[in-house]
Scaffold this active site. Structure first.
Site, PDB file in Angstrom:
ATOM      1  N   ASP A 183     -77.740 -41.063  36.662  1.00 38.28           N
ATOM      2  CA  ASP A 183     -76.336 -41.097  37.053  1.00 38.28           C
ATOM      3  C   ASP A 183     -75.761 -42.491  36.780  1.00 38.28           C
ATOM      4  OD1 ASP A 183     -73.861 -40.540  38.715  1.00 38.28           O
ATOM      5  OD2 ASP A 183     -75.011 -38.745  39.176  1.00 38.28           O
TER       6      ASP A 183
ATOM      7  N   HIS B 107     -70.503 -42.611  42.120  1.00 32.44           N
ATOM      8  CA  HIS B 107     -71.001 -41.259  41.837  1.00 32.44           C
ATOM      9  C   HIS B 107     -72.514 -41.165  41.990  1.00 32.44           C
ATOM     10  CE1 HIS B 107     -71.814 -37.633  39.350  1.00 32.44           C
ATOM     11  NE2 HIS B 107     -70.582 -37.275  39.660  1.00 32.44           N
TER      12      HIS B 107
ATOM     13  N   SER C 251     -71.287 -31.744  40.310  1.00 35.48           N
ATOM     14  CA  SER C 251     -72.079 -32.967  40.495  1.00 35.48           C
ATOM     15  C   SER C 251     -72.662 -33.037  41.898  1.00 35.48           C
ATOM     16  CB  SER C 251     -71.211 -34.209  40.269  1.00 35.48           C
ATOM     17  OG  SER C 251     -71.076 -34.519  38.919  1.00 35.48           O
TER      18      SER C 251
END
Length: 748
Positions: A155, A218, A534
């Site tokens: 990520d 994220h 996600s």
């Protein structure tokens, strides 16, 4: 003049050179870009470490220098080579031109090459909702919360020092761990055991200052969702308050930074290559690209060789819903995860001046806000302009919204940006209403002013009310966190749908999991709430780790089968899981259904697959020998392989196409492995729609020991008209288990 002429000649030469150079690059054939190059796996050489592999790839590039048209061989490898791979593929990435790749393809060691693609990120209450915290017979009890399992997260990096990555009570990593942690030693611990950055290239320049620290948030969010530690009093602005943790709170985390704003295919390959070499058990990838052939897809290629080494690969399905044919990460060896809601809402109710009320959502709920009726305005009605209706930046300058609640249509700009536009124009609040596409699918966003996000069903009623009176008013009433919301879960409107464009005979996505309004760790504040596949992907990554702990000898295919065959097709009111329109979601949206960890830990039977079982499937797709060889890392000649159709793969779901005006039956064989009680009897139940018949032989399966395998055939025949997609289910029933396979039927 004597000085000017040489200068003029020089300028003319430079102009001509620039013109020739631009002409040379016009078709792109001489433009340097990163290619991922697969080479034939060496059969007579064994390399002991990464350096030897890198040296070998460099020698191949060096030997190809004359073929590439490079004048000198000395700097080819040093200037062109980006990464060497040896765990998940045999090959390298390098800066090459199209012409150079064409010339290279004639060399004996060459197998396959393609340009590196750009991939994108697919951007509390969850453990309770999924039944992980049950005191008796809970999944956390039987799996020890994933202890000893290593989850590799690819990520945007990690936020070191966050309480979600505290290692209190965590054991050291298992002896097989070979990775490293490129953070300050005080941040590396028994929870965060690995951290490396591969997002290190800016064009052909290597970034010297790029670290594994997460600048986007994220990666921190997805890592804590998968395996975050327990954090007390977690909340965001006082909402969603409770004990936060990941799905596998005692699993170890290894972080591989492969993304900044976007993710390069060659970086993803490098991260997956390192993760498999380091010894991870589960790979979590909340990112993807558009549909592309498996042999040109870094995630599919590396994923195959990861599962070949026993690593579960969990991937997000994409955020391109509700359109069909949008699912990504659709290779059958990957666990493809769609997104659903929780049974929790952050209620923001809109009350109109005539007394009508509509429940919506918002994360911005200030405790000192006093709800009262304020003038209500719909700018789109005043101007007749669609951009004004959407509250696009600058469009409210000609509309008097000061001190009023503003109605904005969803679309074009982001939901939060609409609130910013309203606030800038002097608005006191915002009612955001969905378009028909998103219908009932709402989000709890962190708005900049009092706001409520309402479903499409409310839009027309509010607009009718505004038209019915000369002085419309509205109030926004904040009601905080509401749990046990009925008809949960529902499918998220953004969740990508099948059928797969690459392999339509395999039902994708495989499963859905929580992906809407998910609270997890963040980089700039302690927690944040965001939505996307996600978010659903790391839920399944963590659940896979729990199953891996409970059943360390199970293959990735067996773990996937356990998750799929125990999934729930119904919501908490025992109705079929609905989509964004509140109608039953089809199999191309939910796959096998919503994950049920409690049942997945003990599935009874599994549909297992060895890596070699995919070769007849790949050959059956008509893929060239060289491309199949590149995927599986060994020489394959499809003419010598008994190929199979997609439907013949021993997959936990079934997809069949029945041609029109044909009564011929189509039969598939499946093999199940007993992982439940040693002595067990299963009986079959098949449900198919009218116009189709299905028959299973034998109708009963008898097992006498664990790991015993039994095969059965299922045949389909149509005896009616009609066309389109219909669905059914196959269930094997014992006293303790229900082993369910969804059936997707296409009537041509």
């Amino acid at each position: 003049m004597a000085v000017a002429r040489p200068l003029l000649s020089l300028l003319l030469c430079l102009f001509c050179a620039a013109f020739l150079l631009s002409a040379q690059f016009a078709d792109g054939s001489d433009e340097l870009k990163v290619y991922i190059v697969h080479v034939k796996h060496p059969e007579d050489v064994t390399f002991s470490d990464a350096a030897q592999w890198s040296d070998w790839y460099s020698s191949l590039l060096q030997s190809a220098a004359s073929t590439l048209g490079v004048a000198s061989e000395e700097d080819v490898a040093a200037s062109r080579l980006v990464y060497s791979y040896h765990h998940v593929m045999t090959g390298f990435s390098a800066y090459l031109t199209e012409k150079e790749v064409e010339a290279m393809s004639k060399l004996g060691w060459f197998l396959h090459a393609y340009p590196s693609r750009v991939y994108h990120l697919h951007t509390t209450r969850t453990p309770t909702f999924l039944g992980l915290r049950r005191r008796e017979h809970g999944v956390w009890n039987s799996s020890n919360m994933g202890e000893g399992v290593i989850i590799g997260v690819l990520d945007t990096g990690i936020t070191p020092g966050h309480p979600s990555f505290d290692d209190h009570g965590m054991p050291p990593p298992p002896a097989k761990w070979k990775g490293r942690c490129d953070l300050n030693a005080s941040f590396c611990n028994n929870k965060l055991i690995g951290a490396r950055s591969f997002a290190n290239y800016d064009g052909r320049k290597r970034r010297s200052n790029e670290t594994v620290v997460d600048a986007e948030g994220h990666g921190t969010h997805t890592a804590s969702t998968a395996a975050g530690a327990f954090v007390k009093r977690a909340n965001i602005f006082g909402l969603a308050r409770g004990l936060a943790s990941g799905m596998a709170p005692r699993a170890h985390l290894a972080i591989y930074k492969v993304c900044l704003e976007s993710c390069a295919g060659y970086d993803i390959l490098a991260g997956m290559d390192a993760a498999v070499g380091d010894g991870v058990d589960v790979l979590s990838l909340s990112l993807g690209g558009g549909p592309v052939a498996f042999y040109d897809d870094a995630i599919a290629l590396a994923g195959f060789n990861a599962i070949s080494k026993g690593v579960v690969v969990s991937c997000s399905a994409g955020n391109s819903g509700p359109d069909h044919y949008t699912v990504s990460n659709d290779a059958p060896w990957l666990l493809t995860v769609g997104a659903s809601t929780l049974d929790r809402s952050f209620r923001a109710t809109v009350k109109l001046g005539d007394g009508q009320e509509f429940d919506g959502e918002s994360m911005y709920q200030p405790s000192n806000y006093k709800s009262k009726l304020l003038p209500l305005v719909y700018p789109g009605l005043i101007t007749g302009n669609s951009d004004t209706a959407l509250c696009i930046n600058g469009t409210l300058d000609s509309v008097d919204v000061r001190g009023k609640i503003v109605l904005c249509d969803r679309g074009n700009n982001t939901r939060v940006e609409k609130g910013q536009v309203v606030k800038k124009a002097g608005g006191a609040g915002m009612i955001l209403v969905n378009d028909a596409l998103n219908s009932y699918s709402t989000n709890a966003d962190v708005h900049v002013l009092p706001a409520s996000h309402l479903p499409y069903s409310a839009a027309a009623k509010i607009k009718v009310y505004i038209n019915s009176t000369s002085a419309p008013t509205a109030a926004i009433i904040f009601k905080g966190t509401v749990t046990h919301v009925p008809n949960s879960p529902t499918l998220a409107s953004f969740s990508s749908r099948g059928p797969s464009q690459i392999t339509p005979g395999i039902l994708k996505p495989d499963i859905i999991g929580p992906g809407v309004n998910i609270l997890a760790a963040w980089n700039t504040q302690k927690f944040n709430m965001i939505s996307g596949t996600s978010m659903s992907c790391p839920h399944l990554s963590g659940i896979s780790a729990l199953i891996k702990n409970a059943h360390p000898d199970w293959s990735p295919a067996a773990i996937k089968s356990a998750i799929m065959t125990t999934a729930r097709p119904k919501d908490n009111t025992r109705q079929p899981i609905g989509d964004e329109k509140h109608v039953p979601a089809d199999l191309f949206a939910v796959g096998a259904g919503h994950v049920d960890p409690q049942r997945a830990i003990d599935p009874g039977l599994v549909y297992d697959l060895a890596p070699g079982d995919y070769i007849p499937y790949l050959c059956g797709m008509g893929i060239k020998d060289e491309s199949v060889s590149a995927i599986v890392r060994k020489k394959v000649k499809c003419s010598s392989v008994k190929s199979i159709t997609e439907g013949e793969l021993n997959y936990p779901s079934i997809t069949v196409t029945l041609p029109a005006n044909s009564s011929k039956s189509i039969s598939y064989t499946r093999t199940v492995t007993n992982v439940g009680n040693p002595t067990t009897e299963y009986s079959v139940r098949v449900d198919v729609p009218k116009g189709v018949t299905a028959r299973v032989q034998p109708p009963k399966l008898y097992f006498k020991k664990v790991n015993q395998k039994k095969s059965f055939s299922i045949s389909f025949r149509r005896h009616g008209g009609g066309s389109g997609a219909v669905e059914g289910q196959l269930r094997w029933l014992s006293r303790e288990h229900v082993v369910r396979s969804p059936i997707s039927i296409v009537l041509e």
